[in-house]
Scaffold this motif. Structure first.
Motif, PDB file in Angstrom:
ATOM      1  N   GLU A   1      42.512  38.035  37.675  1.00 43.91           N
ATOM      2  CA  GLU A   1      43.580  37.239  37.042  1.00 43.91           C
ATOM      3  C   GLU A   1      43.386  35.749  37.304  1.00 43.91           C
ATOM      4  O   GLU A   1      43.543  34.922  36.406  1.00 43.91           O
ATOM      5  CB  GLU A   1      44.941  37.687  37.577  1.00 43.91           C
ATOM      6  CG  GLU A   1      45.424  38.941  36.889  1.00 43.91           C
ATOM      7  CD  GLU A   1      46.684  39.504  37.534  1.00 43.91           C
ATOM      8  OE1 GLU A   1      47.250  38.865  38.432  1.00 43.91           O
ATOM      9  OE2 GLU A   1      47.086  40.601  37.121  1.00 43.91           O
TER      10      GLU A   1
ATOM     11  N   HIS B   1      35.338  38.571  42.406  1.00 44.28           N
ATOM     12  CA  HIS B   1      35.787  39.758  41.668  1.00 44.28           C
ATOM     13  C   HIS B   1      34.652  40.788  41.577  1.00 44.28           C
ATOM     14  O   HIS B   1      34.847  41.970  41.860  1.00 44.28           O
ATOM     15  CB  HIS B   1      36.188  39.237  40.282  1.00 44.28           C
ATOM     16  CG  HIS B   1      36.746  40.190  39.318  1.00 44.28           C
ATOM     17  ND1 HIS B   1      37.970  40.791  39.472  1.00 44.28           N
ATOM     18  CD2 HIS B   1      36.265  40.615  38.111  1.00 44.28           C
ATOM     19  CE1 HIS B   1      38.213  41.544  38.414  1.00 44.28           C
ATOM     20  NE2 HIS B   1      37.194  41.462  37.582  1.00 44.28           N
TER      21      HIS B   1
ATOM     22  N   HIS C   1      37.994  41.623  28.078  1.00 45.74           N
ATOM     23  CA  HIS C   1      37.811  42.486  29.263  1.00 45.74           C
ATOM     24  C   HIS C   1      39.181  42.814  29.880  1.00 45.74           C
ATOM     25  O   HIS C   1      39.456  43.947  30.268  1.00 45.74           O
ATOM     26  CB  HIS C   1      36.913  41.722  30.233  1.00 45.74           C
ATOM     27  CG  HIS C   1      36.797  42.267  31.618  1.00 45.74           C
ATOM     28  ND1 HIS C   1      36.058  43.381  31.930  1.00 45.74           N
ATOM     29  CD2 HIS C   1      37.320  41.822  32.794  1.00 45.74           C
ATOM     30  CE1 HIS C   1      36.121  43.598  33.234  1.00 45.74           C
ATOM     31  NE2 HIS C   1      36.896  42.665  33.790  1.00 45.74           N
TER      32      HIS C   1
HETATM   33  C1  HEM Z   1      30.302  42.021  36.213  1.00 44.97           C
HETATM   34  C2  HEM Z   1      31.448  41.482  35.903  1.00 44.97           C
HETATM   35  C3  HEM Z   1      32.784  42.144  36.095  1.00 44.97           C
HETATM   36  C4  HEM Z   1      33.108  43.370  36.617  1.00 44.97           C
HETATM   37  C5  HEM Z   1      32.176  44.435  37.178  1.00 44.97           C
HETATM   38  C6  HEM Z   1      34.533  43.502  36.548  1.00 44.97           C
HETATM   39  C7  HEM Z   1      35.256  44.592  36.994  1.00 44.97           C
HETATM   40  C8  HEM Z   1      36.614  44.766  36.880  1.00 44.97           C
HETATM   41  C9  HEM Z   1      37.352  45.916  37.306  1.00 44.97           C
HETATM   42  C10 HEM Z   1      36.733  47.155  37.961  1.00 44.97           C
HETATM   43  C11 HEM Z   1      38.644  45.714  37.029  1.00 44.97           C
HETATM   44  C12 HEM Z   1      39.823  46.658  37.329  1.00 44.97           C
HETATM   45  C13 HEM Z   1      39.904  47.733  36.304  1.00 44.97           C
HETATM   46  C14 HEM Z   1      40.896  48.827  36.678  1.00 44.97           C
HETATM   47  O1  HEM Z   1      41.537  48.769  37.705  1.00 44.97           O
HETATM   48  O2  HEM Z   1      40.998  49.768  35.895  1.00 44.97           O
HETATM   49  C15 HEM Z   1      38.741  44.417  36.416  1.00 44.97           C
HETATM   50  C16 HEM Z   1      39.902  43.842  35.993  1.00 44.97           C
HETATM   51  C17 HEM Z   1      39.992  42.544  35.554  1.00 44.97           C
HETATM   52  N1  HEM Z   1      38.966  41.646  35.403  1.00 44.97           N
HETATM   53 FE1  HEM Z   1      37.021  42.006  35.688  1.00 44.97          FE
HETATM   54  N2  HEM Z   1      35.059  42.370  36.002  1.00 44.97           N
HETATM   55  C18 HEM Z   1      34.015  41.507  35.712  1.00 44.97           C
HETATM   56  C19 HEM Z   1      34.104  40.253  35.162  1.00 44.97           C
HETATM   57  C20 HEM Z   1      35.274  39.589  34.941  1.00 44.97           C
HETATM   58  C21 HEM Z   1      35.378  38.225  34.502  1.00 44.97           C
HETATM   59  C22 HEM Z   1      34.202  37.282  34.235  1.00 44.97           C
HETATM   60  C23 HEM Z   1      36.706  37.954  34.389  1.00 44.97           C
HETATM   61  C24 HEM Z   1      37.402  36.685  33.987  1.00 44.97           C
HETATM   62  C25 HEM Z   1      36.867  35.657  33.429  1.00 44.97           C
HETATM   63  C26 HEM Z   1      37.433  39.149  34.735  1.00 44.97           C
HETATM   64  C27 HEM Z   1      38.807  39.282  34.709  1.00 44.97           C
HETATM   65  C28 HEM Z   1      39.493  40.456  34.977  1.00 44.97           C
HETATM   66  C29 HEM Z   1      40.915  40.598  34.832  1.00 44.97           C
HETATM   67  C30 HEM Z   1      41.886  39.504  34.380  1.00 44.97           C
HETATM   68  C31 HEM Z   1      41.231  41.909  35.199  1.00 44.97           C
HETATM   69  C32 HEM Z   1      42.620  42.544  35.177  1.00 44.97           C
HETATM   70  C33 HEM Z   1      43.432  42.194  36.380  1.00 44.97           C
HETATM   71  C34 HEM Z   1      44.784  42.859  36.337  1.00 44.97           C
HETATM   72  O3  HEM Z   1      45.017  43.758  35.549  1.00 44.97           O
HETATM   73  O4  HEM Z   1      45.626  42.501  37.139  1.00 44.97           O
HETATM   74  N3  HEM Z   1      36.537  40.115  35.075  1.00 44.97           N
HETATM   75  N4  HEM Z   1      37.483  43.866  36.338  1.00 44.97           N
END
Ligand code: HEM
Length: 299
Positions: free
Chosen positions: A59, A101, A172
């Protein structure tokens, strides 16, 4: 005698003097990380602390990325040129939270890098996040003054990618949401507001309270439509129901209203601080992470 090199401390301006604005920004971007770290240390992040940290860092990455993109509009709307000095710090902070993250995701997968790689390749929402992160790394890597000088005009083209990268980060965010997409809709609404301003600027529309008022109304409307379209496509909920929920104030206020609230601050700020804009005098600031003075001029 070898030339003395000074550390690029984030709270110093280019002349090496303490900048109160940069110091404040530095403390503000650091605060969420420190808060999360102390929450983890005190075991106060719930039953799944690493999952909580993955969500919070994701976030913050999105918020700081949007804050980075908001610098150029705000410096014009509020007639506050010094704001540009914060852009690189904000962009690099977004990158730092996004890297944290990913590291936390690796921790969550018990450091099994082969599993992490296969999950990223197989799950579309992770693939999208990975592409966004790779883009952020490229922007961060090329955000030094030296890289800017070396790259010349190519730097402008590369850093224009900050907009599609933010869009991928938001996609995403949507894709990983289970049912409720209130938060991603809100942040995407703000992105729409920023893109709308960019379009206005490109069309040389004047930055005046009335044009910013129209921008706020249009962005809020698009946010409501986006929410209705998402629920309609994902869960088959009729668009009329979702749109109607925007007029039902007995429950939570829908994100379109929050976007309108933020959007309405723009004409207000412009009325209080802005000045009638001279149409595009001087070089246009490039998008991305870097202060205007460090950037090459277009040929
Ligand atoms: C290799 C890159 C990344 C991986 C492996 C990754 C992985 C994840 C995972 C595992 C989750 C939680 C999903 C769940 O609980 O079901 C997530 C949520 C999230 N990711 Fe990533 N992510 C990546 C890149 C990014 C980037 C670049 C951004 C922002 C620019 C981002 C923003 C977010 C946000 C905003 C959430 C949701 C948070 C929430 O619901 O409170 N992610 N990501």
């Amino acid at each position: 005698m070898p030339a003395r090199t000074t550390l690029p401390l984030p709270w110093l301006d280019r002349a090496g003097r303490l900048s109160a604005l940069k110091l404040l920004c530095f403390l503000l971007v650091l605060a969420p990380g420190l808060y999360l770290a102390q929450g983890y240390a005190r075991d106060a992040l719930g039953a799944k602390p690493v999952t909580a940290l993955i969500h919070a860092t994701g976030e913050w990455a999105v918020r700081l990325l949007l804050a980075t993109l908001a610098v150029s509009p705000l410096r014009r709307i509020a007639d506050w040129p010094r704001l540009i000095n914060l852009r690189r710090m904000l962009g690099l902070s977004a990158l730092a939270y996004a890297l944290a993250h990913l590291v936390l995701y690796v921790v969550d997968q018990n450091y099994d890098l082969a599993k992490v790689a296969s999950e990223i390749a197989l799950r579309i929402y992770l693939t999208v996040g990975f592409v966004a992160l790779a883009g952020l790394v490229a922007l961060g890597w090329t955000s030094t003054d030296g890289a800017i000088r070396r790259m010349g005009p190519a730097w402008h083209r590369l850093h224009r990618l900050s907009y599609p990268i933010a869009a991928l980060g938001l996609l995403h965010y949507f894709l990983q949401s289970k049912i409720d997409v209130t938060d991603p809709v809100f942040w995407t609404g703000l992105f729409v507001l920023l893109m709308g301003w960019r379009l206005m600027h490109r069309l040389s529309a004047p930055t005046r309270p009335w044009s910013l008022l129209l921008l706020a109304l249009g962005s809020a409307l698009l946010t409501a439509l986006l929410e209705a379209a998402w629920y309609g496509l994902k869960s088959g909920v009729p668009a009329g129901l979702v749109l109607g929920a925007n007029l039902d104030f007995s429950g939570p206020i829908r994100p379109a209203w929050w976007v309108l609230g933020v959007g309405l601050l723009l004409p207000l700020v412009n009325a209080l601080r802005g000045r009638p804009e001279a149409r595009r005098t001087g070089p246009r600031p490039a998008p991305g992470l870097v202060p205007a003075r460090a950037m090459p001029q277009k040929p």
